[in-house]
Design an enzyme around this catalytic site. Sequence first.
Site, PDB file in Angstrom:
ATOM      1  N   ARG A 145       0.880  -1.181   0.000  1.00  0.00           N
ATOM      2  CA  ARG A 145       0.000   0.000   0.000  1.00  0.00           C
ATOM      3  C   ARG A 145       0.907   1.217   0.000  1.00  0.00           C
ATOM      4  NH1 ARG A 145      -5.284   1.254   3.570  1.00  0.00           N
ATOM      5  NH2 ARG A 145      -6.057  -0.099   1.912  1.00  0.00           N
ATOM      6  N   HIS A 147      -7.439   0.697  -6.453  1.00  0.00           N
ATOM      7  CA  HIS A 147      -7.600  -0.199  -5.299  1.00  0.00           C
ATOM      8  C   HIS A 147      -8.291  -1.481  -5.793  1.00  0.00           C
ATOM      9  CE1 HIS A 147      -7.662  -1.524  -1.300  1.00  0.00           C
ATOM     10  NE2 HIS A 147      -8.564  -0.747  -0.757  1.00  0.00           N
ATOM     11  N   GLN A 186     -10.068  -4.151  -3.439  1.00  0.00           N
ATOM     12  CA  GLN A 186     -11.383  -3.727  -2.980  1.00  0.00           C
ATOM     13  C   GLN A 186     -12.428  -3.994  -4.063  1.00  0.00           C
ATOM     14  OE1 GLN A 186     -12.290  -2.199   0.136  1.00  0.00           O
ATOM     15  NE2 GLN A 186     -14.309  -2.679  -0.664  1.00  0.00           N
ATOM     16  N   ASP A 208     -17.377   6.861  -1.186  1.00  0.00           N
ATOM     17  CA  ASP A 208     -16.075   6.726  -0.532  1.00  0.00           C
ATOM     18  C   ASP A 208     -15.818   8.036   0.200  1.00  0.00           C
ATOM     19  OD1 ASP A 208     -13.463   5.983   0.162  1.00  0.00           O
ATOM     20  OD2 ASP A 208     -12.628   6.381  -1.829  1.00  0.00           O
ATOM     21  N   CYS A 252     -16.399   1.418   0.572  1.00  0.00           N
ATOM     22  CA  CYS A 252     -15.219   0.569   0.782  1.00  0.00           C
ATOM     23  C   CYS A 252     -14.750   0.587   2.231  1.00  0.00           C
ATOM     24  CB  CYS A 252     -14.098   1.016  -0.136  1.00  0.00           C
ATOM     25  SG  CYS A 252     -13.661   2.757   0.066  1.00  0.00           S
ATOM     26  N   ARG A 256     -13.495  -8.968   1.064  1.00  0.00           N
ATOM     27  CA  ARG A 256     -12.073  -8.722   0.797  1.00  0.00           C
ATOM     28  C   ARG A 256     -11.272  -9.992   1.075  1.00  0.00           C
ATOM     29  NH1 ARG A 256      -9.962  -3.533   1.187  1.00  0.00           N
ATOM     30  NH2 ARG A 256      -8.027  -4.597   0.621  1.00  0.00           N
TER      31      ARG A 256
HETATM   32  N1  NVA Z   1     -10.115   6.546  -1.206  1.00  0.00           N
HETATM   33  C1  NVA Z   1      -9.753   6.037   0.079  1.00  0.00           C
HETATM   34  C2  NVA Z   1      -9.932   4.553   0.118  1.00  0.00           C
HETATM   35  C3  NVA Z   1      -9.624   3.919   1.456  1.00  0.00           C
HETATM   36  C4  NVA Z   1      -9.744   2.430   1.425  1.00  0.00           C
HETATM   37  C5  NVA Z   1      -8.323   6.432   0.394  1.00  0.00           C
HETATM   38  O1  NVA Z   1      -7.476   6.327  -0.490  1.00  0.00           O
HETATM   39  O2  NVA Z   1      -8.058   6.870   1.524  1.00  0.00           O
HETATM   40  N1   CP Z   2     -11.129  -0.554   2.347  1.00  0.00           N
HETATM   41  C1   CP Z   2      -9.874  -0.613   2.790  1.00  0.00           C
HETATM   42  O1   CP Z   2      -8.927  -0.834   2.043  1.00  0.00           O
HETATM   43  O2   CP Z   2      -9.732  -0.440   4.133  1.00  0.00           O
HETATM   44  P1   CP Z   2      -8.372  -0.199   4.941  1.00  0.00           P
HETATM   45  O3   CP Z   2      -7.878   1.177   4.572  1.00  0.00           O
HETATM   46  O4   CP Z   2      -8.770  -0.306   6.377  1.00  0.00           O
HETATM   47  O5   CP Z   2      -7.376  -1.245   4.545  1.00  0.00           O
END
Ligand code: NVA
Ligand code: CP
Length: 304
Positions: free
Chosen positions: A99, A126, A129, A221, A260, A288
């Site tokens: 990540r 992502h 997800q 989101d 998500c 997931r």
């Molecule tokens: N768009 C959000 C998704 C979190 C799973 C982010 O990038 O923070």
């Molecule tokens: N939806 C998702 O990826 O959650 P986290 O940021 O908690 O991993």
Amino acid sequence: MIKHFLTLLDYSEKEIRHLLDLAIKLKSGYVEEYLEGKTLAMLFEKPSTRTRVSFEVAMTQLKGHAIYLDFTTTQLSRGETIEDMAKVLSRYCNAIMARLYTHETLERLANASSVPVINGLTDRFHPCQTLGDLLTVMEKKGRTEDLKIVFMGDCGYNMFHSTMIGFSKLWANIVGCCPGKRDYMPDPQIYEKAKKYAKGSIRIEHDPEKAVKDADVIYTDTWVSMGQKNAEQRITDLKPYQVNKELLRHAKPEAIVMHCLPAHRGQEITSDVMDSGRSVIFDQAENRLHAQKAILLHLLKNTH
Ligand code: NVA
Ligand code: CP
């Protein structure tokens, strides 16, 4: 060539369907193969709850092992390059899930890695997800074909991009509903690529009521994603795009609501909608796990 899982742009409809079939089997408890003796390195430059836990549980359930690596406590924080990190992790581990803030860094990691790399979220995509979300919609609606999926809010970031790509490859029709400012509109290159591969339609609409008319799925989101600046401005701009009871009156009565997570209750979604019978949000979170087990088996055992 090593097969990675960086974006669903790289996966055909057939491959996505294969992963979903495998995920459905795994969810029902049928496991043909395990990952005994295999180790997944999990590298995090941003926070996570679901991605971290679901990948670690996936490896445990498949009889493998996962190692959590926080960026700040690795030598990356002291200047070791992402390429050197990739080469080293490839000597110990069988796959890397990462990540990272930028998708470019993930691509550099993947290019230098000699083991499969899985995108655990970047600024652009992502895909893990979205695979879990596709599984959720298949379970709830029995199909993705011809469904109207409306994504409300920030269409310029990872979640809209991956939703648009994944669902349109599986014949759903996507409407992104956002303000007309550049910040909230999809990345033009990703939008064009998604359209090129889409089996369903993709379009942008700025009026929330028009957008959700006859919707089967309403997705939202956070308005301020990890790494985004100007939080106050974004919250002001995106306020008209909140998913609430009033908005849902314009969708199909059987429309489902997706997110998500993590959610900011009272901002992009109201608590009453999130906790209502129309919400499938916690099913998405569970899925997931099943989707990622399928990804891991596919990449490490060459299932097809
Ligand atoms: N768009 C959000 C998704 C979190 C799973 C982010 O990038 O923070
Ligand atoms: N939806 C998702 O990826 O959650 P986290 O940021 O908690 O991993």
